[in-house]
Design an enzyme around this catalytic site. Structure first.
Site, PDB file in Angstrom:
ATOM      1  N   ARG A  58       0.809  -1.221   0.000  1.00  0.00           N
ATOM      2  CA  ARG A  58       0.000   0.000   0.000  1.00  0.00           C
ATOM      3  C   ARG A  58       0.845   1.275   0.000  1.00  0.00           C
ATOM      4  O   ARG A  58       0.500   2.221  -0.692  1.00  0.00           O
ATOM      5  CB  ARG A  58      -1.033  -0.021   1.124  1.00  0.00           C
ATOM      6  CG  ARG A  58      -0.548   0.451   2.474  1.00  0.00           C
ATOM      7  CD  ARG A  58      -1.629   0.294   3.490  1.00  0.00           C
ATOM      8  NE  ARG A  58      -2.043  -1.103   3.561  1.00  0.00           N
ATOM      9  CZ  ARG A  58      -3.254  -1.513   3.871  1.00  0.00           C
ATOM     10  NH1 ARG A  58      -4.180  -0.638   4.139  1.00  0.00           N
ATOM     11  NH2 ARG A  58      -3.539  -2.785   3.950  1.00  0.00           N
ATOM     12  N   THR A  59       1.918   1.299   0.760  1.00  0.00           N
ATOM     13  CA  THR A  59       2.686   2.542   0.834  1.00  0.00           C
ATOM     14  C   THR A  59       3.340   2.846  -0.503  1.00  0.00           C
ATOM     15  O   THR A  59       3.319   3.976  -0.981  1.00  0.00           O
ATOM     16  CB  THR A  59       3.728   2.462   1.973  1.00  0.00           C
ATOM     17  OG1 THR A  59       3.048   2.147   3.184  1.00  0.00           O
ATOM     18  CG2 THR A  59       4.455   3.780   2.149  1.00  0.00           C
ATOM     19  N   LYS A  86      23.728  -8.333  -4.394  1.00  0.00           N
ATOM     20  CA  LYS A  86      25.088  -8.484  -4.921  1.00  0.00           C
ATOM     21  C   LYS A  86      26.124  -7.848  -4.009  1.00  0.00           C
ATOM     22  O   LYS A  86      27.291  -7.761  -4.366  1.00  0.00           O
ATOM     23  CB  LYS A  86      25.170  -7.871  -6.328  1.00  0.00           C
ATOM     24  CG  LYS A  86      24.235  -8.542  -7.314  1.00  0.00           C
ATOM     25  CD  LYS A  86      24.333  -7.905  -8.684  1.00  0.00           C
ATOM     26  CE  LYS A  86      23.252  -8.455  -9.616  1.00  0.00           C
ATOM     27  NZ  LYS A  86      23.048  -7.587 -10.778  1.00  0.00           N
ATOM     28  N   ARG A 108      12.109   3.257   1.788  1.00  0.00           N
ATOM     29  CA  ARG A 108      11.750   2.418   2.938  1.00  0.00           C
ATOM     30  C   ARG A 108      12.916   1.479   3.203  1.00  0.00           C
ATOM     31  O   ARG A 108      13.464   0.883   2.263  1.00  0.00           O
ATOM     32  CB  ARG A 108      10.485   1.613   2.662  1.00  0.00           C
ATOM     33  CG  ARG A 108      10.247   0.566   3.740  1.00  0.00           C
ATOM     34  CD  ARG A 108       8.893  -0.073   3.682  1.00  0.00           C
ATOM     35  NE  ARG A 108       7.858   0.842   4.139  1.00  0.00           N
ATOM     36  CZ  ARG A 108       6.629   0.449   4.453  1.00  0.00           C
ATOM     37  NH1 ARG A 108       6.277  -0.808   4.326  1.00  0.00           N
ATOM     38  NH2 ARG A 108       5.750   1.332   4.866  1.00  0.00           N
ATOM     39  N   HIS A 136       7.681   6.724  10.512  1.00  0.00           N
ATOM     40  CA  HIS A 136       6.906   6.521   9.284  1.00  0.00           C
ATOM     41  C   HIS A 136       6.045   7.768   9.149  1.00  0.00           C
ATOM     42  O   HIS A 136       4.841   7.743   9.386  1.00  0.00           O
ATOM     43  CB  HIS A 136       6.047   5.257   9.452  1.00  0.00           C
ATOM     44  CG  HIS A 136       5.401   4.750   8.201  1.00  0.00           C
ATOM     45  ND1 HIS A 136       5.373   5.459   7.014  1.00  0.00           N
ATOM     46  CD2 HIS A 136       4.729   3.589   7.951  1.00  0.00           C
ATOM     47  CE1 HIS A 136       4.714   4.742   6.100  1.00  0.00           C
ATOM     48  NE2 HIS A 136       4.317   3.615   6.644  1.00  0.00           N
TER      49      HIS A 136
HETATM   50  C1  NCD Z   1       2.925  -0.098   8.458  1.00  0.00           C
HETATM   51  C2  NCD Z   1       4.416  -0.191   8.325  1.00  0.00           C
HETATM   52  O1  NCD Z   1       4.920  -0.685   7.331  1.00  0.00           O
HETATM   53  O2  NCD Z   1       5.083   0.264   9.243  1.00  0.00           O
HETATM   54  N1  NCD Z   1       2.210  -0.399   7.300  1.00  0.00           N
HETATM   55  C3  NCD Z   1       2.132   0.441   6.263  1.00  0.00           C
HETATM   56  O3  NCD Z   1       2.796   1.448   6.171  1.00  0.00           O
HETATM   57  N2  NCD Z   1       1.220   0.134   5.337  1.00  0.00           N
HETATM   58  C4  NCD Z   1       2.419  -0.850   9.589  1.00  0.00           C
HETATM   59  C5  NCD Z   1       2.617  -2.328   9.604  1.00  0.00           C
HETATM   60  O4  NCD Z   1       3.399  -2.882   8.846  1.00  0.00           O
HETATM   61  O5  NCD Z   1       1.971  -2.957  10.450  1.00  0.00           O
END
Ligand code: NCD
Length: 316
Positions: A58-59, A86, A108, A136
């Site tokens: 989703r992100t 690698k 990320r 986040h």
């Molecule tokens: C969160 C994350 O990755 O920190 N999810 C996200 O951003 N969609 C929370 C989670 O992984 O539970």
């Protein structure tokens, strides 16, 4: 409209005015995203690279859509499958990408602090899409926008963040943001899932859902982050659901108009009952996803304005 930062690395460096600036602009992008033609040109001509060193659906999708709706050229790089395997270091990867002149880098990474480090090595604006257990920021901002639209304000609310706090960057960013905006934050969960040094966070801590949820305006549930656990944090999922899973009975202790949130992905029947998650009168989980795209559009737009202002200074 002014935004003090050249990167979005966390909520920690933001002033309350920065937060309000992002949310106000995001409100305008919510309206754009509900139109038939969802296009603006705030990022036209700019290149956005999404570098995800950790799985995300989703992100990553949300950042991609946000960039495309604002006219950026967007490239997704799944870093697990590439040169990391690698043996290339994070810094070498960053320098290689930097040489391609991106304007926005969305990152990320499984290690706390990795995104800050990377931001020091590149010339573009860096957005943290989640680093380890650290921050986040866009998740906390989209949660704030969801709360502000549902409750009509983002101050003097009572908010319970429940479950696996210890492993959660979402909890950390939310605690900081909600504190900066002068809300009362409660953390509810078993002691094994509370981070060390919790007393310094300026929050109230509860072990019991009935006490922790009493009269709150917002109930924010978190996923049990099993991939970050290395041993016996909980006795069993059944036992966890019995004590900490949000069901109608536990929700009845909260304020009658309390909203239910979850950042996703959620485990139905572990931290939340499926019926509560789907109850459109209480749950704002789908709104959170909608707000996510708008908040990311706003954040990238503001950073791009600062980029342009800086390059004008250099030219002058
Ligand atoms: C969160 C994350 O990755 O920190 N999810 C996200 O951003 N969609 C929370 C989670 O992984 O539970």
């Amino acid at each position: 409209m002014s935004f003090s930062q050249s990167h979005l690395l966390g909520i920690e460096p933001l002033a309350p005015a920065d937060i309000t600036t992002i949310l106000d602009l995001a409100d305008q992008y919510v309206a754009l995203n509900r139109r038939d033609v969802k296009h603006a040109d705030a990022l036209a001509g700019l290149t956005q690279i999404n570098m995800f060193f950790e799985n995300s659906t989703r992100t990553q999708a949300s950042f991609e859509l946000a960039g495309k709706r604002l006219g950026a050229d967007v490239m997704n790089m799944s870093m697990q499958a590439s040169s990391v395997k690698k043996g290339e270091t994070l810094i070498d990867t960053a320098l290689t990408l930097n040489a391609m002149h991106p304007d926005l880098l969305v990152v990320r990474h499984p290690h706390s602090g990795a995104v800050d480090l990377l931001a020091q090595k590149v010339n573009c604006a860096v957005l943290n899409a989640g680093d380890g257990r650290h921050e986040h920021p866009t998740q906390a901002l989209l949660d704030a926008l969801t709360i502000r639209r549902a409750k009509g304000r983002l101050h003097r609310l009572s908010i319970a963040i429940c479950g696996d706090i210890a492993h959660s960057r979402v909890a950390r960013s939310n605690i900081i943001l909600l504190g900066k905006m002068e809300n009362r934050v409660r953390l509810v969960g078993p002691p094994t899932l509370m981070p060390a040094g919790i007393a310094d966070f300026g929050v109230e801590v509860f072990e019991d859902m009935e006490e922790g949820l009493r009269d709150v305006d917002v109930v924010m549930m978190l996923r049990l982050q099993r991939e970050r656990m290395d041993g016996g944090f909980i006795p069993s999922e059944r036992e966890y659901y019995f004590r900490y899973g949000l069901d109608a009975d536990k929700l009845s202790y909260a304020s009658p108009d309390a909203i239910v949130m979850h950042p996703g992905p959620m485990n139905r029947g572990v931290e939340i009952d499926g019926e509560i998650a789907d109850d459109i009168n209480r749950s704002v989980i789908q709104e959170q996803v909608e707000m996510g795209v708008a908040v990311r559009m706003a954040a990238m737009d503001l950073l791009a304005r600062n980029l342009r202002a800086r390059s004008k200074e250099v030219m002058a």
